[in-house]
Design a protein around this motif. Structure first.
Motif, PDB file in Angstrom:
ATOM      1  N   THR A 162       6.496 -31.468  42.602  1.00 12.14           N
ATOM      2  CA  THR A 162       6.176 -31.143  43.987  1.00 12.14           C
ATOM      3  C   THR A 162       6.677 -32.235  44.914  1.00 12.14           C
ATOM      4  O   THR A 162       6.337 -33.413  44.743  1.00 12.14           O
ATOM      5  CB  THR A 162       4.662 -30.963  44.163  1.00 12.14           C
ATOM      6  N   VAL A 163       7.484 -31.860  45.885  1.00 13.56           N
ATOM      7  CA  VAL A 163       7.941 -32.821  46.888  1.00 13.56           C
ATOM      8  C   VAL A 163       7.341 -32.525  48.255  1.00 13.56           C
ATOM      9  O   VAL A 163       7.425 -33.347  49.160  1.00 13.56           O
ATOM     10  CB  VAL A 163       9.479 -32.837  46.990  1.00 13.56           C
ATOM     11  N   ARG A 164       6.744 -31.352  48.408  1.00 10.54           N
ATOM     12  CA  ARG A 164       6.093 -30.990  49.670  1.00 10.54           C
ATOM     13  C   ARG A 164       4.976 -30.000  49.380  1.00 10.54           C
ATOM     14  O   ARG A 164       5.222 -28.819  49.189  1.00 10.54           O
ATOM     15  CB  ARG A 164       7.104 -30.358  50.620  1.00 10.54           C
ATOM     16  N   PRO A 165       3.729 -30.447  49.290  1.00  9.99           N
ATOM     17  CA  PRO A 165       2.628 -29.514  49.036  1.00  9.99           C
ATOM     18  C   PRO A 165       2.623 -28.387  50.069  1.00  9.99           C
ATOM     19  O   PRO A 165       2.869 -28.608  51.254  1.00  9.99           O
ATOM     20  CB  PRO A 165       1.380 -30.397  49.171  1.00  9.99           C
ATOM     21  N   ASP A 166       2.396 -27.166  49.605  1.00 15.51           N
ATOM     22  CA  ASP A 166       2.394 -25.979  50.462  1.00 15.51           C
ATOM     23  C   ASP A 166       3.747 -25.751  51.139  1.00 15.51           C
ATOM     24  O   ASP A 166       3.820 -25.140  52.210  1.00 15.51           O
ATOM     25  CB  ASP A 166       1.300 -26.074  51.538  1.00 15.51           C
ATOM     26  N   GLY A 167       4.814 -26.253  50.500  1.00 14.66           N
ATOM     27  CA  GLY A 167       6.151 -26.089  51.062  1.00 14.66           C
ATOM     28  C   GLY A 167       6.780 -24.767  50.677  1.00 14.66           C
ATOM     29  O   GLY A 167       6.099 -23.758  50.480  1.00 14.66           O
ATOM     30  N   ARG A 168       8.095 -24.755  50.539  1.00 14.89           N
ATOM     31  CA  ARG A 168       8.825 -23.516  50.318  1.00 14.89           C
ATOM     32  C   ARG A 168       8.500 -22.898  48.960  1.00 14.89           C
ATOM     33  O   ARG A 168       8.239 -23.609  47.998  1.00 14.89           O
ATOM     34  CB  ARG A 168      10.322 -23.789  50.400  1.00 14.89           C
ATOM     35  N   PRO A 169       8.540 -21.584  48.876  1.00 13.34           N
ATOM     36  CA  PRO A 169       8.294 -20.932  47.585  1.00 13.34           C
ATOM     37  C   PRO A 169       9.416 -21.257  46.602  1.00 13.34           C
ATOM     38  O   PRO A 169      10.583 -21.374  46.985  1.00 13.34           O
ATOM     39  CB  PRO A 169       8.295 -19.433  47.927  1.00 13.34           C
ATOM     40  N   CYS A 170       9.052 -21.386  45.361  1.00 14.76           N
ATOM     41  CA  CYS A 170      10.013 -21.662  44.293  1.00 14.76           C
ATOM     42  C   CYS A 170      10.096 -20.450  43.373  1.00 14.76           C
ATOM     43  O   CYS A 170       9.151 -19.649  43.281  1.00 14.76           O
ATOM     44  CB  CYS A 170       9.590 -22.899  43.503  1.00 14.76           C
TER      45      CYS A 170
END
Length: 456
Positions: free
Chosen positions: A262-270
């Motif tokens: 994780t590099v950005r919690p709640d970031g872009r969907p993977c």
């Protein structure tokens, strides 16, 4: 090598056997000792081998004769060393004997590579192929044809392929059959049994994760040594961890999934189903979109406030109608070092060299995201180095500055020299070279496995 001729899962150079050894086991170990000694420093005389191994000259002579008989060693012309006494003959690895065949399935290509016992590339083929747009059976059928062609070319050179290993961009869990791919999302594969689908000719290859094989190639032929983290880019992001010269797989075989840190919690969907993973920010598809390889950039969803990784579009796969390489699975094969003009990584390099702002911005933001993820890996594992492989190696000139800035900002609990982050000299060839090297290194470490497999 296992008794069925398939490689055991590679993890670096095998250690010594444990437990009581029979006379046959001791001879097998001594054959391995002599083979490794010659492989590490050939040419050597029989006397040199005896001196380096501590074995008697009589024992060395018997072991060398067996290795020569098995086609693994050659004894050359008399060498004049200047020492008193009868000159010895030079022992070298047989470059025209047993060999390893490496195969690779990428989202947009198929590759095959044959290495001899010296680790030298003798046959190398590459074929564009739209593998994500078709079934596993169709892909494996075309790969089998390419493998057969590579093997026939090897035979014409006097080589004999004795092992096949396939690099795949997916997971191959520990404890599963050697030829089972559990999940390869960028290919659309789930629980694919390569043995069952392999059409021949020849036996189905053993299967291994491409990132693991890239790391092993780095360990065996690149700049990797000791403990290092290897990270590479294909359609997704692959990672592998080598600890004290051995591949670390984890409990179930899933170690090294750096693309899903994780590099950005709640970031872009993977594509894995989570959010904020590294791959949607620094995977090749994301960089290509951000650099303008598609007509339209998707809007980022669910991001509040400033994002250090702005400039990379949400993406887990480049739309096939927009691919710049025009891959169509055409039957023509080319060298891995002479890829098609439409190669998207080569196009990124070309645009970056010309100073294209969108391309350089995309690479800078990808470098920042990579640095964030790798800083966590450094703080957890304390490696000697970080090695960029695959497509990242080609793009290192533009990725490294942002990565180094991020690493310097986030690694505070230990010294971190700037030069500890470097690009692999193997580049995108790493996985297929590693696949072929598995067989070669297996023959170095257990040469008797060759004739035991042939007589089983």
């Amino acid at each position: 090598m296992a008794e069925d001729g398939q490689q055991q899962p590679p993890d670096g150079d095998p250690g010594t056997r444990r437990g009581p050894a029979s006379q046959q086991d001791m001879r097998r170990q001594n054959l391995a000792l002599v083979m490794r000694t010659v492989a590490a420093a050939h040419p050597l005389s029989r006397a040199d081998v005896a001196g380096r191994t501590g074995l008697t000259r009589t024992a060395v002579s018997s072991l060398v004769d067996e290795l020569i008989g098995g086609g693994l060693l050659l004894e050359g012309e008399l060498e004049r060393s200047g020492r008193v006494g009868r000159p010895g003959r030079a022992l070298v690895l047989n470059g025209d004997g047993p060999a390893g065949l490496g195969l690779e399935i990428g989202v947009e290509h198929l590759s095959a590579c044959v290495l001899d016992l010296r680790g030298e590339v003798r046959v190398e083929l590459h074929r564009p192929a739209a593998n994500a747009a078709r079934s596993a059976g169709q892909t494996l059928a075309e790969l089998a044809e390419l493998a057969d062609r590579a093997e026939r070319e090897a035979v014409a050179l006097g080589l004999r392929v004795v092992g096949r290993v396939l690099a795949v961009p997916g997971s191959v869990p520990l404890g599963s059959p050697a030829n089972q791919v559990e999940h390869a999302p960028n290919l659309g594969w789930h629980q694919v049994d390569v043995t069952e689908l392999w059409p021949g000719p020849g036996t189905a290859p053993a299967v291994e994760n491409e990132a693991n094989l890239g790391a092993l190639a780095e360990l065996w032929q690149g700049t990797g040594s000791g403990t290092f983290v290897h990270i590479s880019a294909g359609e997704g992001i692959g990672g592998a961890l080598v600890l004290d010269g051995r591949l670390f797989r984890g409990v179930q075989g899933f170690a090294g999934e750096l693309g899903h840190l994780t590099v950005r919690p709640d970031g872009r969907p993977c594509s894995c189903g989570a959010r904020g993973c590294l791959e949607p920010y620094a995977g090749l598809a994301a960089v290509l979109r951000s650099a303008g390889f598609t007509d339209e950039l998707d809007e980022l969803d669910g991001l509040d406030g400033p994002d250090r990784f702005d400039g990379l579009d949400e993406s887990d796969r480049l739309d096939r109608s927009e691919r710049s390489d025009g891959s169509s699975g055409a039957p023509g094969a080319t060298s891995l070092t002479g890829r098609q003009n439409g190669d998207p990584i080569a196009e990124l390099v070309r645009r970056a060299e010309q100073g294209d702002p969108a391309t350089r911005r995309a690479l800078r933001h990808a470098g920042t995201a990579l640095g964030t993820a790798l800083a966590a890996a450094v703080n957890l594992v304390d490696p000697d180095s970080l090695v960029l492989g695959g497509g990242y190696a080609d793009l290192a000139q533009w990725l490294l500055p942002a990565m180094r800035t991020e690493l310097a900002a986030l690694i505070r609990v230990r010294p971190w020299p700037e030069e500890a982050l470097r690009a692999s000299p193997l580049g995108r060839r790493g996985p297929v070279l590693g696949a072929a090297l598995v067989t070669v290194r297996s023959l170095h470490s257990d040469p008797a496995g060759l004739w035991l497999a042939e007589t089983a």
